[in-house]
Motif scaffolding. Sequence first.
Motif: not given
Length: 307
Positions: A5-25, A56-61
């Motif tokens: 596995i080269v790229l591993d993305v686990e439960h990634l989250q990204k918020d822009f202010g109150k808007f959650q653009a990524l919830k679970d990637v 961009l900096r992740k908000s979670g995951g």
Amino acid sequence: MTDEIVLDVEHLQKDFGKFQALKDVTLQVKRGEVFGFIGPNGAGKSTTLRVILGILRKSGGQATLFGEDVYDQAVTVHKRIAYVPGDVYLWPNLTGGEVIDLMLKMSGEKHNARTDELIAKFQLDTRKKARTYSKGNRQKVALIAALSTDAEFFIFDEPTSGLDPLNEKIFQNEVLHLKEQGKSVLLSSHILSEVEKMVDRLAIIREGTVVETGSLAELRHLTRTSVSVTTKQAMTGLEQLAGVHDLVATVDNGVTKSEFMLDGEKLADLMAQLSTLAVLDLKVQPATLEDVFMRYYNDANDARAEG
Ligand SMILES: Nc1ncnc2c1ncn2[C@@H]1O[C@H](COP(=O)(O)OP(=O)(O)OP(=O)(O)O)[C@@H](O)[C@H]1O
Ligand SMILES: [Mg+2]
């Protein structure tokens, strides 16, 4: 393709202010794999790619490339990746050729034989000023620069959105060429048919959440088959058969025509049932993967209409 596995993305989250653009990637790309990232407009494809690129900096995951955190180790990671954004910006007063060379220089590489080969393949007139280029030509400039680097991981955001069918085909061949060399490729698109010929596996993203992941064959299991069967006798018991949906039966001149949708894996059961009847006509039409995607797109639209 290897299992590494080269790229591993686990439960990634990204918020822009109150808007959650990524919830679970969640997605993994293996070495030598072409991976498709599909979803409707605004689903979060570009945002995911920008997090992976360390823009961009992740908000979670979690997100790691080559085992290193994509944000903390962005400088090291960047040396091994090539990226083409969806909307390519070029320095307007440089010629296409100068832009290509500058892009290569910025990734620590030089104009090489591959660059010339790609310019010829895509038939780009490199002497023109970038400001005179059409969208497709701007995209070609960035693709040529990216494809002539010796990166290990390639990220393309909607790479063929500006290309005509001929250039799209050239791009597809280049991606397969990367794959043959054991490189990994992550491609985003909102059109399945654009990536279907290239990808080994894909993920579907909807409203910031990855809702399905698998090979094309695995996702095909999600499809239903459309069946139309004409029988001399009335077909009884169809309603009770598991996997039958939306049944409509019509009787005309003593002949029964039954039309329904059938879960992909239930075809054998249906055939067993039919074998006892006098079948006059049978049409079985597998739903295309496009139908599966339309289901997700429609759901997304419904959610928008309700929200
Ligand atoms: N910098 C930002 N600030 C606020 N919201 C943003 C920002 N960037 C993206 N978004 C929002 O995040 C969501 C996901 O956007 P994104 O660009 O990732 O979608 P996409 O899947 O790439 O769509 P498309 O197919 O149109 O390119 C959208 O609702 C978008 O409006
Ligand atoms: Mg996008």
